[in-house]
Design a protein around this motif. Structure first.
Motif, short mmCIF file in Angstrom:
data_model
loop_
_atom_site.label_atom_id
_atom_site.label_comp_id
_atom_site.label_asym_id
_atom_site.label_seq_id
_atom_site.Cartn_x
_atom_site.Cartn_y
_atom_site.Cartn_z
N ARG A 10 29.77 46.25 40.39
CA ARG A 10 30.34 45.39 39.36
C ARG A 10 30.26 46.10 37.99
O ARG A 10 29.75 45.56 37.00
CB ARG A 10 29.59 44.07 39.31
CG ARG A 10 30.48 42.91 38.93
CD ARG A 10 29.72 41.69 38.65
NE ARG A 10 29.38 40.94 39.83
CZ ARG A 10 28.49 39.96 39.85
NH1 ARG A 10 27.85 39.64 38.77
NH2 ARG A 10 28.25 39.30 40.94
N PHE A 68 39.12 38.93 39.87
CA PHE A 68 37.74 39.39 40.03
C PHE A 68 37.07 38.70 41.22
O PHE A 68 37.21 37.49 41.40
CB PHE A 68 36.93 39.12 38.77
CG PHE A 68 37.35 39.98 37.61
CD1 PHE A 68 37.20 41.36 37.69
CD2 PHE A 68 37.89 39.43 36.47
CE1 PHE A 68 37.60 42.17 36.63
CE2 PHE A 68 38.29 40.23 35.41
CZ PHE A 68 38.14 41.60 35.50
N LEU A 114 42.57 47.26 35.06
CA LEU A 114 42.98 46.46 33.92
C LEU A 114 44.17 47.10 33.21
O LEU A 114 45.05 46.42 32.70
CB LEU A 114 41.83 46.30 32.93
CG LEU A 114 40.54 45.68 33.48
CD1 LEU A 114 39.49 45.63 32.39
CD2 LEU A 114 40.79 44.29 34.03
N PRO A 127 30.88 41.77 25.88
CA PRO A 127 32.19 42.35 25.53
C PRO A 127 32.12 43.40 24.42
O PRO A 127 32.90 44.35 24.42
CB PRO A 127 33.02 41.14 25.10
CG PRO A 127 32.08 40.01 24.91
CD PRO A 127 30.87 40.30 25.74
N ILE A 154 37.09 41.63 26.65
CA ILE A 154 36.82 40.23 27.03
C ILE A 154 37.08 40.04 28.53
O ILE A 154 36.29 39.43 29.24
CB ILE A 154 37.69 39.26 26.20
CG1 ILE A 154 37.38 39.39 24.71
CG2 ILE A 154 37.53 37.82 26.68
CD1 ILE A 154 36.10 38.75 24.24
N VAL A 155 38.20 40.58 29.00
CA VAL A 155 38.54 40.43 30.42
C VAL A 155 37.50 41.14 31.28
O VAL A 155 37.04 40.60 32.30
CB VAL A 155 39.97 40.98 30.69
CG1 VAL A 155 40.28 40.94 32.17
CG2 VAL A 155 41.01 40.18 29.92
N ALA A 156 37.12 42.35 30.87
CA ALA A 156 36.12 43.10 31.63
C ALA A 156 34.78 42.37 31.64
O ALA A 156 34.05 42.38 32.65
CB ALA A 156 35.96 44.50 31.04
N ALA A 157 34.46 41.70 30.54
CA ALA A 157 33.20 40.93 30.49
C ALA A 157 33.25 39.78 31.49
O ALA A 157 32.24 39.44 32.12
CB ALA A 157 32.98 40.39 29.08
N ALA A 158 34.45 39.20 31.66
CA ALA A 158 34.60 38.10 32.63
C ALA A 158 34.39 38.60 34.06
O ALA A 158 33.96 37.84 34.92
CB ALA A 158 35.97 37.47 32.49
N GLY A 159 34.69 39.87 34.29
CA GLY A 159 34.54 40.41 35.64
C GLY A 159 33.17 40.95 35.94
O GLY A 159 32.80 41.10 37.11
N ALA A 197 37.29 47.22 35.73
CA ALA A 197 36.08 46.38 35.64
C ALA A 197 35.85 45.75 37.00
O ALA A 197 36.78 45.17 37.57
CB ALA A 197 36.28 45.29 34.58
N ALA A 198 34.68 45.89 37.53
CA ALA A 198 34.32 45.37 38.85
C ALA A 198 35.37 45.77 39.89
O ALA A 198 35.69 45.01 40.80
CB ALA A 198 34.16 43.84 38.81
N ASN A 242 33.62 47.77 42.52
CA ASN A 242 33.51 46.52 43.27
C ASN A 242 32.07 46.31 43.75
O ASN A 242 31.54 45.20 43.72
CB ASN A 242 34.47 46.59 44.46
CG ASN A 242 34.64 45.25 45.13
OD1 ASN A 242 34.22 45.07 46.25
ND2 ASN A 242 35.23 44.30 44.46
N GLN A 296 32.56 36.05 35.98
CA GLN A 296 31.38 35.64 35.21
C GLN A 296 31.83 35.02 33.89
O GLN A 296 31.45 35.48 32.82
CB GLN A 296 30.51 36.86 34.89
CG GLN A 296 30.20 37.76 36.05
CD GLN A 296 29.04 37.23 36.84
OE1 GLN A 296 27.99 36.96 36.29
NE2 GLN A 296 29.23 37.07 38.12
N VAL A 297 32.71 34.04 33.97
CA VAL A 297 33.23 33.43 32.74
C VAL A 297 32.22 32.39 32.25
O VAL A 297 32.26 31.23 32.63
CB VAL A 297 34.63 32.81 32.96
CG1 VAL A 297 35.19 32.31 31.65
CG2 VAL A 297 35.57 33.81 33.60
N VAL A 319 38.54 46.22 39.48
CA VAL A 319 39.89 45.71 39.22
C VAL A 319 40.54 46.56 38.12
O VAL A 319 39.94 46.77 37.06
CB VAL A 319 39.86 44.22 38.80
CG1 VAL A 319 41.24 43.74 38.37
CG2 VAL A 319 39.35 43.37 39.95
N LEU A 375 31.40 33.20 26.72
CA LEU A 375 32.56 34.10 26.77
C LEU A 375 33.85 33.32 26.57
O LEU A 375 34.75 33.77 25.86
CB LEU A 375 32.60 34.85 28.11
CG LEU A 375 33.69 35.91 28.21
CD1 LEU A 375 33.41 37.07 27.25
CD2 LEU A 375 33.81 36.44 29.63
N LEU A 428 41.04 34.73 32.62
CA LEU A 428 39.90 35.65 32.62
C LEU A 428 39.37 35.90 34.03
O LEU A 428 38.91 36.99 34.34
CB LEU A 428 38.78 35.12 31.73
CG LEU A 428 39.08 35.10 30.22
CD1 LEU A 428 37.94 34.43 29.46
CD2 LEU A 428 39.30 36.50 29.69
#
Lengths: 330, 212
Positions: A114, B186, A134, A30, A20-25, A129-130, A111, B190-191, A132, B195, B182
């Motif tokens: 992404r 970054f 994790l 996810p 989920i966090v990686a999807a946000a980045g 992720a991107a 980076n 892309q929240v 960063v 998501l 979230l």
């Protein structure tokens, strides 16, 4: 927001869901990210006998070839110097390229594109992720042990005590982390990625394990275009940034008092540019002589942001316990 | 907005809820319908859909808005909703399962040709996907884990559930915090609303498990 212990725990568990966090980045799905990390980790564990001494990276690709990555194909690509392996979420091979398999290399790659990446040094895996970081963990020995009461847990408000605990339990006398190249001459190690990374990784791990109100920790963020050596912590009260520096000599560079001001300025820029941050702190691991530590640890107050604590300048002792005992006798 | 207007909005919400549930082979009884509509209200914040003026209150079986019941009664009377099962419980309360009729399906399809309804329908779909992922039988425990309800439930029946009030321990506060968690670190987070909805439901599921 004032959370109950159950709410904090539920939030912490949710934030620990890397997919989920990686999807946000990255904006990727996810479920695809989750499959990728699972498949890549499984591959490393299954073939650890072959991969244990190798440095390589799996990058999640967007095209599917349909041909599963095999141990033979992996060995062949690594032998050809192609260490960055692009695969899909089912670990079907997409491409292989040469590229940096350092943490900095993975961050730069992630980076820029992404992307999602599992960087592996043998069975030690860094999930990014991107760009960063994790999580970093031993993939062959996942921490499946149920949590036990932890006497070192403290709220982030007690950051000075948290740093003392980390010094006392991990840094002092190199109990948990090696940093001296030559103790006698007080020369610090300078590994791939730099001296800063030694202290950064150790502190990142300690904070992740021991800050009781922590919801999420992110390492090596480059979002605001600054130096990558920082730790970002999110709690229900707000976000906190810790900047890590070292002082002394690593055989290639020497940093003195000026470095403290540079670090403070960096924290100031963070706090000015990111309104989500409510507090910052500079931590300097001091490898200089004891005399320099005592006399040259002042800082320029004009460089310090109002929401930044006074810097912690932590002296790195190079004496053995018997040398310390002898000195005390005298 | 007058009472009639508020019920009209709930007629739309009930139709979208039953349409979404129906797509997953689910019929909703009056209590589950209240819960589904409540979650749509809560998640509206993620999709920048304003919360309705008509609000849920704390009641016996969870969050309750009388206009939701009025709306489904109107829809049933007009033939847009079918009652597929009616059973009395031990206390003599009648439990009825509702589904959209053929006419109801056509009416929803006609509404969705107009852009003004798409955002609200999108929230209902997102809630439906999440409840399907976690299990329709868990609808009750998911709603009972929602922070606004958790905070207000011990204070007694009739408390208004201000789900978007970020000054209190509400869903709105938690969604704001989840967005911050979230996004942290970054360069270009892309929240998306989808998501955030996923993360919120994961939180509800975990809270339900932890609090037992």
């Amino acid at each position: 927001m004032d959370l109950s212990p159950e709410q904090l725990e539920a939030l912490r568990q949710s934030a620990a869901d890397m997919a989920i966090v990686a999807a946000a980045g990255t904006g990727l799905d996810p479920d695809i990210i989750r499959k990728f990390f699972l498949a890549a980790k499984q591959f490393v564990v299954t073939h650890k006998a072959v991969l244990k001494d190798k440095h390589f990276a799996f990058v999640l690709g967007k095209i599917t070839s349909g041909h599963k990555l095999t141990k033979q194909r992996m060995a062949q690509e690594l032998a050809n110097g192609k260490s960055v392996i692009e695969v899909d979420e089912e670990l079907a091979f997409v491409s292989a390229q040469s590229g940096k398999v350092t943490l900095t290399g993975a961050q730069e790659r992630g980076n820029k594109a992404r992307s999602i990446e599992l960087l592996c040094w043998g069975t030690w895996g860094f999930s990014l992720a991107a760009g960063v970081l994790l999580k970093d963990e031993d993939l062959s020995n996942p921490s499946s042990v149920p949590p036990t009461p932890n006497q070192w847990k403290r709220p982030i408000a007690q950051i000075v005590e948290i740093l003392d605990d980390h010094m006392g339990r991990v840094v002092k006398r190199e109990q948990g982390v090696k940093y001296w190249k030559d103790k006698g001459k007080r020369i610090l190690l300078n590994p791939d990625g730099g001296t800063e990374r030694i202290f950064h990784r150790s502190l990142f791990w300690w904070l992740g394990e021991n800050v009781s109100d922590l919801i999420r920790i992110a390492g090596e963020t480059r979002g605001l275009g600054q130096d990558a050596m920082d730790i970002l912590m999110v709690t229900s009260a707000g976000s906190f940034i810790i900047e890590v520096k070292w002082l002394g000599n690593n055989g290639s560079k020497k940093y003195g008092q000026l470095r403290i001001d540079q670090g403070l300025l960096q924290v100031k820029l963070y706090l000015e540019n990111d309104k989500a941050l409510i507090w910052g702190h500079l931590v300097c691991y001091d490898g200089r002589s004891e005399e320099a530590h005592l006399k040259e640890s002042c800082f320029d107050a004009s460089q310090k942001h109002a929401d930044c604590l006074e810097p912690s300048i932590l002296f790195l002792d190079s004496k053995t316990p018997s040398e310390i005992a002898d000195a005390l006798k005298k | 907005m007058n009472e009639q207007g508020k019920v009209l909005l709930r007629i739309r919400d009930v139709a979208f809820a039953l349409h979404t549930a129906g797509d997953y082979g689910q019929a909703l009884n009056r209590i589950r319908l209240q819960k589904f509509v409540y979650l749509v209200d809560v998640l509206g914040k993620c999709f920048e859909v304003l919360p309705p003026q008509a609000r849920h209150i704390v009641y016996r079986h969870g969050p309750y808005d009388k206009r939701v019941q009025n709306a489904v009664d109107v829809l049933a009377f007009r033939g847009f909703v079918k009652i597929v099962k009616a059973v009395a419980d031990e206390s003599g309360n009648l439990s009825t399962d509702y589904v959209l009729s053929g006419a109801g399906q056509k009416w929803v399809a006609a509404m969705l040709r107009s852009e003004v309804f798409l955002a609200r329908y999108g929230v209902a779909r997102a809630v439906g996907e999440e409840v399907e992922r976690l299990g329709w039988h868990r609808l009750r425990e998911l709603v009972y884990a929602e922070p606004t309800f958790v905070s207000n439930r011990p204070l007694g029946y009739g408390r208004v559930l201000k789900t978007a009030d970020v000054r209190t321990r509400s869903a709105g506060s938690l969604l704001t915090l989840a967005d911050r968690i979230l996004s942290a670190g970054f360069p270009s987070p892309q929240v998306t609303p989808r998501l955030l909805t996923r993360a919120f439901f994961d939180y509800l599921e975990r809270y339900a498990r932890i609090s037992g």
